[in-house]
Design an enzyme around this catalytic site. Sequence first.
Site, PDB file in Angstrom:
ATOM      1  N   LYS A   1      -8.840   7.518 -18.953  1.00 53.67           N
ATOM      2  CA  LYS A   1      -9.208   8.071 -20.260  1.00 53.67           C
ATOM      3  C   LYS A   1      -7.997   8.065 -21.202  1.00 53.67           C
ATOM      4  O   LYS A   1      -7.537   6.995 -21.553  1.00 53.67           O
ATOM      5  CB  LYS A   1      -9.818   9.454 -20.062  1.00 53.67           C
ATOM      6  CG  LYS A   1     -10.806   9.551 -18.870  1.00 53.67           C
ATOM      7  CD  LYS A   1     -12.067   8.740 -19.050  1.00 53.67           C
ATOM      8  CE  LYS A   1     -12.926   8.612 -17.786  1.00 53.67           C
ATOM      9  NZ  LYS A   1     -13.297   9.842 -17.107  1.00 53.67           N
TER      10      LYS A   1
ATOM     11  N   TYR B   1     -17.446  17.722 -14.792  1.00 52.78           N
ATOM     12  CA  TYR B   1     -17.736  16.293 -14.846  1.00 52.78           C
ATOM     13  C   TYR B   1     -18.713  15.944 -13.719  1.00 52.78           C
ATOM     14  O   TYR B   1     -18.505  16.334 -12.555  1.00 52.78           O
ATOM     15  CB  TYR B   1     -16.427  15.508 -14.696  1.00 52.78           C
ATOM     16  CG  TYR B   1     -16.623  14.023 -14.546  1.00 52.78           C
ATOM     17  CD1 TYR B   1     -17.108  13.269 -15.605  1.00 52.78           C
ATOM     18  CD2 TYR B   1     -16.339  13.369 -13.351  1.00 52.78           C
ATOM     19  CE1 TYR B   1     -17.308  11.902 -15.467  1.00 52.78           C
ATOM     20  CE2 TYR B   1     -16.528  12.009 -13.211  1.00 52.78           C
ATOM     21  CZ  TYR B   1     -17.014  11.276 -14.283  1.00 52.78           C
ATOM     22  OH  TYR B   1     -17.203   9.938 -14.138  1.00 52.78           O
TER      23      TYR B   1
ATOM     24  N   ARG C   1       0.852  -1.200   0.000  1.00 51.68           N
ATOM     25  CA  ARG C   1       0.000   0.000   0.000  1.00 51.68           C
ATOM     26  C   ARG C   1       0.885   1.248   0.000  1.00 51.68           C
ATOM     27  O   ARG C   1       0.581   2.227  -0.635  1.00 51.68           O
ATOM     28  CB  ARG C   1      -0.945   0.001   1.227  1.00 51.68           C
ATOM     29  CG  ARG C   1      -1.710   1.302   1.349  1.00 51.68           C
ATOM     30  CD  ARG C   1      -2.907   1.300   2.298  1.00 51.68           C
ATOM     31  NE  ARG C   1      -2.881   0.332   3.363  1.00 51.68           N
ATOM     32  CZ  ARG C   1      -2.132   0.424   4.474  1.00 51.68           C
ATOM     33  NH1 ARG C   1      -1.353   1.471   4.673  1.00 51.68           N
ATOM     34  NH2 ARG C   1      -2.167  -0.530   5.376  1.00 51.68           N
TER      35      ARG C   1
ATOM     36  N   ASP D   1      -8.094  19.733 -13.628  1.00 47.88           N
ATOM     37  CA  ASP D   1      -8.391  18.368 -14.060  1.00 47.88           C
ATOM     38  C   ASP D   1      -8.059  18.319 -15.561  1.00 47.88           C
ATOM     39  O   ASP D   1      -8.784  18.853 -16.385  1.00 47.88           O
ATOM     40  CB  ASP D   1      -9.873  18.059 -13.797  1.00 47.88           C
ATOM     41  CG  ASP D   1     -10.261  16.646 -14.229  1.00 47.88           C
ATOM     42  OD1 ASP D   1      -9.562  16.068 -15.077  1.00 47.88           O
ATOM     43  OD2 ASP D   1     -11.284  16.139 -13.730  1.00 47.88           O
TER      44      ASP D   1
END
Length: 382
Positions: free
Chosen positions: A195, A98, A46, A170
């Site tokens: 994306k 978004y 992690r 973003d």
Amino acid sequence: MKFGTKVIHAGIEPDASTGAIMTPIFQTSTYAQEAPGIHKGYEYARTQNPTRSVLEINLAALENAQHAICFSSGLAAMDAILRLLNPGDEIIATNDLYGGSYRQIVRVHGRYGIESRFVPMQDLAALEAAIGPKTKLLWIETPTNPMLNIIDIAAVCTVAKKHGVLTCVDNTFASPYLQTPIDLGADIVTHSATKYLGGHSDVVHGAVILNDDGLAQQLRFLQNAVGAIPGPQDCFLILRGIKTLHLRVERACQNAEKIAAFLQKHPKVRNVYYPGFVSHPGHDIAKKQMRHFGAMVSFDLHTDTLDYATHVLSNTKLFTLAESLGGVESLIGHPATMTHASIPAEERRKVGLSDSLIRLSVGIEDVDDLLEDLAQALDRLP
Ligand SMILES: *Cc1c(COP(=O)(O)O)cnc(C)c1O
């Protein structure tokens, strides 16, 4: 190093133990220690994973920054950034945002005392008027989703700096190939790597990229303390996708330009939203801050009803009806019922998001086939 070299070489060395050219997928949850506290820099997966580390070095290089911190999704990356704020702090975001980002700001962080406002940031005076003593962060998306408005990143960052406010961009829609916000004054860049960076619609992933050592340390703490980390195989897939980012985005932008021009002339189409048009209000800014105009094109229909939109959406054959964007394949979507369904109808109408608005994520197929597909779907409209 130029962009087309960085995608392939930045941070990427043959594996020290075997010489493997490709970054191995370190599928392990823990690492052997020689003695308590004596190890090779890796204790628990992690906290550190070598596949993830290579991707983080590569992503930082693509955005011309010092640090990148990876997360399990774009929204997990956003969550980490918003956790830098304290209850009572305010975030101002672009109003054409978004849907998932809007939902997280209002319905998740809103519950923990983060206040929010949504402002059309093309209007710098409106932005400046909205900034108050509680404002700590400006959240920019450009090109915006789905209206493809363009926000002047450098101008917004100048306003933010004057008021001592952080800016986060973003950069999902543009990708670092088209636009590098840190060069324009942004403090933080975030990506849904799902994306364009991944580019093949086969992985969900997010990243935060920045220069500030102190903020990077806080984000690194949150990555480990909250634990929304990507798995090593997902990091490998993003690294693999990035190697062709420049080629994919270049071709997708060329295709989008031709498709936007075709739609603009079509009698069944009312408006085409595409920053590459000289008539687009953000065209000059896009030209200044982006390499090309992107591969997203939105349009609405002369008969502005859900029925008409549904007709087009269910009749394309190559453009697949699906959420998401930025993959090699072309997708078609209906923001009002899909990506932006979580935004209230009156907020949608305020930004011009009509019921017949259709959003295309243009892929890298042969453009003649894409044009033919759209033509046959539109020609069938009554
Ligand atoms: C998809 C998307 C996100 C969310 O990213 P996930 O990887 O789906 O969590 C955030 N911002 C924009 C602009 C997006 O398109």
